[in-house]
Scaffold this active site. Structure first.
Site, PDB file in Angstrom:
ATOM      1  CG  ASP B  99      34.334  35.410  39.869  1.00 28.69           C
ATOM      2  OD1 ASP B  99      35.182  36.320  39.996  1.00 28.69           O
ATOM      3  OD2 ASP B  99      34.266  34.438  40.645  1.00 28.69           O
ATOM      4  CD  GLU B 165      37.554  36.718  45.105  1.00 29.32           C
ATOM      5  OE1 GLU B 165      38.134  36.807  46.203  1.00 29.32           O
ATOM      6  OE2 GLU B 165      36.307  36.738  45.002  1.00 29.32           O
TER       7      GLU B 165
END
Lengths: 478, 478
Positions: B99, B165
């Protein structure tokens, strides 16, 4: 007493058409502070010109050239209109604006801000419904209803409708100065419908408004936004500096902390203090319009004084920082804080700006930051106060009593309408503020609305005023 | 000394394909903190799984259920991969994330953030290029180059690549705890490539990271946004309260003003202080990566200590206030301030939160405002420190020397990577941070980039590390 019933009857009969007219106006997102909406502002001006021509008025859309400081943008035109040109009649100058504040559904609107939507209480929601498209259309509605009723409009009308009111009225002052002795020269008095009742039931006449000095502070340092984990602790952060400066302006109880500002405010005289107790306004009215009970003062008079005749400072927001939902661990590289001060007699624009700039520079110097700080004046409009014993006001008071059956409150307004001052100074004629909307209309907010009652009875009021002012200007009753 | 030249040769030969692979990854806007991008995060996970299967790995996309507190959203899956299953080989656990941080061209990017764009200096611009798509693909590139070179990968690989994250790694800790004795049970050591060199020339090994406690403060009062002219001076304004509270947290020189925070910080030992002078880092490196000279300290050692082993507090922004260009005279009804503290030994998450909440409550109480204030913990990740005398580090140091010809700096990182701690605690195995990108990569900022050199030589480094760690784990050289 003027014979107005046929006119009133036609206003009632035409209300469906009048509401459709407002719906069409609200559908044009004429936001003057957003570059990409500028074409819509122009479109709105042209639409309005058509409406006036349709009732027999003449219109010029006066171009004002490029927007100062933003030369990629043309200023929206000022609509200069005329209805009637009878040398035996008095002439009333009407001012209003056809631009609106920004609005997006995502701001929290219950309905699409650019689709006029009436609920079962007759509240008509939409951006610009009350500020200021409804009142501007009220004048056109009044002319149309006179014609349908076969009642002659007893005065000549000069119209000045601008498209930059929500963005500092750029270019308007120059135009008024140029046209004072030309297009506006016949004006005997000026009437502006661009403010609000204090409450929700009783109309008012407004003889003063606060000014507005709008400022921004730009703090920049890093060459680009930074990761707060990688650079936090080793870097001067623009947000830290900006928040410190913005936090030094005002206390939660509204007290302005900028040295010298209070000394500029005219002291409250006993005569002036006596004006407040009679005003029909309650803390309940205030709390209803606030949508909560977060009022600073616990009584009506203090609340009204701080709305009408004392300055205030508001922090509007920050450009360049993280503003969406979620969690972004960013150190913004450049942030711009926006704030404004509402000014009152005897605060001169430049005197205030000097004090604010001095304060900002001192606060920033105290921070000993390596970032760069830039103080900017975004736009300024002066406060205004008028003589409310003038026939212009007497006429409006009688019109209010005729339409609503009550004597209006005599008030001063919190929101700035700088043009009042320019007309007063350039034309030397009496200026009246004759509001149509009520205190719960939420101008500049989400879910802005105009009540159907205020729109329709307000149209009657504007028409009735024209008859009473025609009389008072010839034979003053006081 | 492992025979790596054929592998290195293939990496050079495949670099065009490796860059295309990164281009495809960057093109998927996998922003984990924006609801409407969640489907793109999932898409990115599936794309990554395909890449791993294509080089012969096995992959499970493990679903984690709904996002706590935002149950309308499914958490993105964690990619659990395996390459090789030879009981005679050591097993390395690889972690990374697919991400990225939010990004819009309008934030000020010179190029489209989701189109990888290389300039004539070999800088490859794009959101996620360096954080963390480039490093994650580096492992896949390394496997492919081994196969093409006919060189056997000397270890088994277990992969754990997550998609949250940048948004608190929601759900990952539970998964690691559940799988510690199952999917992850064979792991001998852990290697993570998700941070940066200190400068632009010399690689480093990272043995510690700061934690991050992310908070928000919501101040609300009026029922809707208000016109500052109409209500300014009579109303408690949420922005005034919020700015005062946010201004009480930290000084421009980075000193945290929240009582008790400094007492939680482990004192600097002489042994630790001695680690800083040898580090190859200059104030010029810092100023280049800052894009300006707004560093708080005038020397390298103090700057590094405040990045690596002292806490910091950053103000990220405000949700609900006016944030666009232009001038809006609004009193925002509800504003949410966002800020975070980077934590270091021995600051416990809850101890910090208690001090911050106490401070916020005291500051708000001092304001005596009628507005409502709500303090929220958005997400927290603890700091981490590792034993850098472990074979895992010795191996990485040798790989750096083989590929780059220099001994790496031994550093601690400013940005939090909470997962390091979870792996350390749950698996009880040594965790190494082996960065690919350099200090000028601008992770989390506009114009994020990864240099072609770092991507290609970095791919060589990751592959070389696998060979050296295979040896060191059997016959430690110290």
């Amino acid at each position: 007493m003027p014979h107005l019933d046929p006119y009133f009857k036609e206003v009632d009969g035409l209300q469906g058409k009048f509401i459709d007219r407002l719906k069409s106006a609200v559908a044009i997102p004429s936001i003057s502070s957003e570059d990409e909406r500028r074409t819509d502002v122009v479109k709105m001006g042209e639409w309005l010109a058509e409406q006036i021509r349709a009732v027999g008025g003449t219109v010029e859309l006066r171009q004002l050239g490029k927007q100062p400081g933003r030369e990629h943008l043309d200023l929206p035109p000022v609509l200069l209109g005329r209805y009637g040109n009878d040398p035996n009649k008095k002439t009333i100058l009407l001012y209003g604006h056809y631009d609106v504040q920004p609005a997006q559904k995502s701001d929290g609107w219950a309905t699409d801000p650019f689709t006029l939507t009436m609920d079962d209480k007759g509240r008509m929601f939409g951006r610009g419904s009350t500020d200021d498209k409804g009142p501007v259309l009220g004048w056109i509605n009044a002319i149309e209803a006179h014609q349908k009723a076969g009642v002659e409009v007893p005065v000549n009308l000069i119209m000045c409708f601008e498209g930059m009111e929500e963005n500092g009225s750029e270019g308007l002052d120059n135009l008024i100065e140029e046209e004072a002795k030309k297009f506006f020269k016949d004006a005997d008095v000026i009437c502006i419908s661009d403010n609000y009742w204090l409450g929700t039931e009783k109309p008012c006449l407004t003889y003063g408004v606060r000014g507005c000095n709008y400022y921004s502070i730009e703090v920049s340092g890093p060459g680009q936004d930074l990761h707060s984990g990688v650079y936090g602790g080793m870097t001067h952060e623009p947000m830290t500096d900006l928040i410190k400066i913005m936090g030094s302006f005002v206390d939660p109880d509204g007290k302005i902390l900028i040295k010298g500002i209070d000394d500029l405010v005219a002291p409250l005289t006993d005569e002036e203090a006596a004006l407040y107790p009679p005003i029909a306004f309650t803390m309940n009215d205030l709390h209803e319009s606030l949508g909560s009970e977060v009022s600073i003062y616990d009584n009506k008079d203090d609340s009204l004084k701080h709305k009408m005749r004392y300055p205030s400072l508001s922090l509007h927001g920050i450009e360049g920082a993280f503003y969406t939902p979620g969690a972004k661990t960013v150190i913004p590289a450049k942030v711009i804080g926006k704030f404004s001060i509402r000014t009152v007699p005897n605060m001169e624009i430049d005197a205030v700006t000097q004090l604010v700039e001095k304060h900002v520079n001192e606060e920033f110097a105290r921070l000993r930051s390596k970032n760069k700080m830039k103080f900017n004046v975004v736009h300024c409009g002066k406060w205004w106060v008028e003589d409310f014993n003038h026939p212009n006001y007497t006429a409006a008071a009688k019109a209010v009593e005729r339409v609503y059956g009550v004597k209006p409150d005599m008030t001063r307004e919190g929101g700035s309408i700088p043009v009042t001052l320019t007309f007063q100074a350039q034309l030397g004629k009496n200026v009246l503020l004759l509001p149509m909307g009520s205190s719960t209309d939420a101008a500049h907010s989400i879910n802005e609305k105009l009540d159907k009652r205020n729109y329709i009875e307000g149209t009657k009021l504007l028409g009735a005023y024209l008859h009473y002012v025609a009389g008072e200007l010839v034979h003053p009753s006081k």
